[in-house]
Design a protein around this motif. Structure first.
Motif, short mmCIF file in Angstrom:
data_model
loop_
_atom_site.label_atom_id
_atom_site.label_comp_id
_atom_site.label_asym_id
_atom_site.label_seq_id
_atom_site.Cartn_x
_atom_site.Cartn_y
_atom_site.Cartn_z
N ARG A 1 -7.62 18.05 11.96
CA ARG A 1 -6.22 17.88 12.36
C ARG A 1 -6.05 18.12 13.86
N ALA A 2 -6.78 19.11 14.40
CA ALA A 2 -6.71 19.38 15.83
C ALA A 2 -7.28 18.21 16.62
N SER A 3 -8.39 17.65 16.13
CA SER A 3 -9.00 16.50 16.80
C SER A 3 -8.07 15.30 16.78
N ALA A 4 -7.42 15.08 15.64
CA ALA A 4 -6.48 13.96 15.53
C ALA A 4 -5.30 14.15 16.47
N ALA A 5 -4.82 15.39 16.56
CA ALA A 5 -3.70 15.68 17.45
C ALA A 5 -4.08 15.46 18.91
N ASP A 6 -5.31 15.88 19.28
CA ASP A 6 -5.78 15.67 20.65
C ASP A 6 -5.89 14.18 20.96
N GLY A 7 -6.40 13.42 19.97
CA GLY A 7 -6.53 11.98 20.17
C GLY A 7 -5.18 11.31 20.34
N GLU A 8 -4.21 11.75 19.56
CA GLU A 8 -2.85 11.18 19.66
C GLU A 8 -2.23 11.53 21.00
N ALA A 9 -2.44 12.79 21.45
CA ALA A 9 -1.89 13.20 22.74
C ALA A 9 -2.50 12.39 23.88
N ALA A 10 -3.83 12.16 23.79
CA ALA A 10 -4.50 11.38 24.82
C ALA A 10 -3.98 9.95 24.84
N ALA A 11 -3.79 9.39 23.64
CA ALA A 11 -3.27 8.02 23.55
C ALA A 11 -1.87 7.94 24.12
#
Length: 223
Positions: free
Chosen positions: A201-211
């Protein structure tokens, strides 16, 4: 120890202590320390959205007492139950347990539980066949994978969830054929599953923030 039935047990113990003259402060001190590994053990992640109860409940009567307490103590949460049935004995559990659990739980996952010489797939299929129509459930033969799936479902719940890992308790062996094969206790598998779920979930959140950051940068450049 949690569980409304354990309150009854505690009151019975206090009554016996009083009858034989044990001072109440000693009785209270003993009850405060009462703990049985694998018996109504509660684990929770930091925000308490997902909790787990590890317990040895394994038959219809223990399911009735277990689930009736869980739905009161964790009112408003989804109840996800992971369990199986043993091989070579107590064949009625393959019908009774799915039927009883369906009265209380929102989702059932059937998995291995000391299959001995019986096929885990056959046991789980019989449990699936006995599941009341409309009850959400699935079969995952390997117990660690079943617990991982339960945790995944729990984190996707909008109202929080309690995962019930039943029958194996704190056991470290699985009865397979003529052997007792080493296995992880349910509580340890749950802790690892939660850690992995939080990392994803943290990785997905980081990816979304980067996007989102990239999109903002492009918008600024366009202007």
């Amino acid at each position: 120890m949690p569980g409304l039935f354990n309150v009854q047990n505690a009151l019975a113990a206090l009554a016996v202590c009083e009858a034989v003259g044990v001072p109440e402060q000693y009785a209270f001190a003993g009850l405060m320390k009462a703990r049985v590994p694998g018996r109504m053990e509660v684990y929770a992640n930091a925000d308490e959205k997902v909790s787990v109860i590890v317990d040895y409940a394994h038959n219809k009567l223990s399911y009735q007492r277990f689930f009736s307490s869980i739905v009161k103590e964790f009112a408003g949460r989804d109840v996800i139950a992971v369990f199986g049935a043993p091989g070579g004995k107590a064949y009625e559990r393959r019908q009774e347990l799915p039927q009883e659990a369906s009265k209380w739980a929102d989702y059932l996952i059937y998995t291995e539980e000391d299959p001995a010489h019986d096929s885990v797939a056959d046991i789980c299929q019989q449990m699936s066949d006995a599941t009341p129509a409309g009850q959400p459930h699935e079969v995952i033969l390997e117990r660690p994978a079943a617990i991982e799936r339960a945790v995944e479902l729990a984190f996707s719940s909008d109202r929080g969830a309690v995962v019930c890992l039943l029958a194996k308790g704190d056991e470290t062996r699985q009865h397979e054929g003529d052997r007792f094969v080493p296995c992880e206790p349910d509580g340890e598998i749950f802790r690892r599953a939660v850690k992995n779920a939080l990392a994803r979930r943290a990785s997905a959140a980081d990816g979304e923030a980067a996007a989102n950051g990239g999109a903002v940068a492009r918008d600024s450049a366009d202007k």
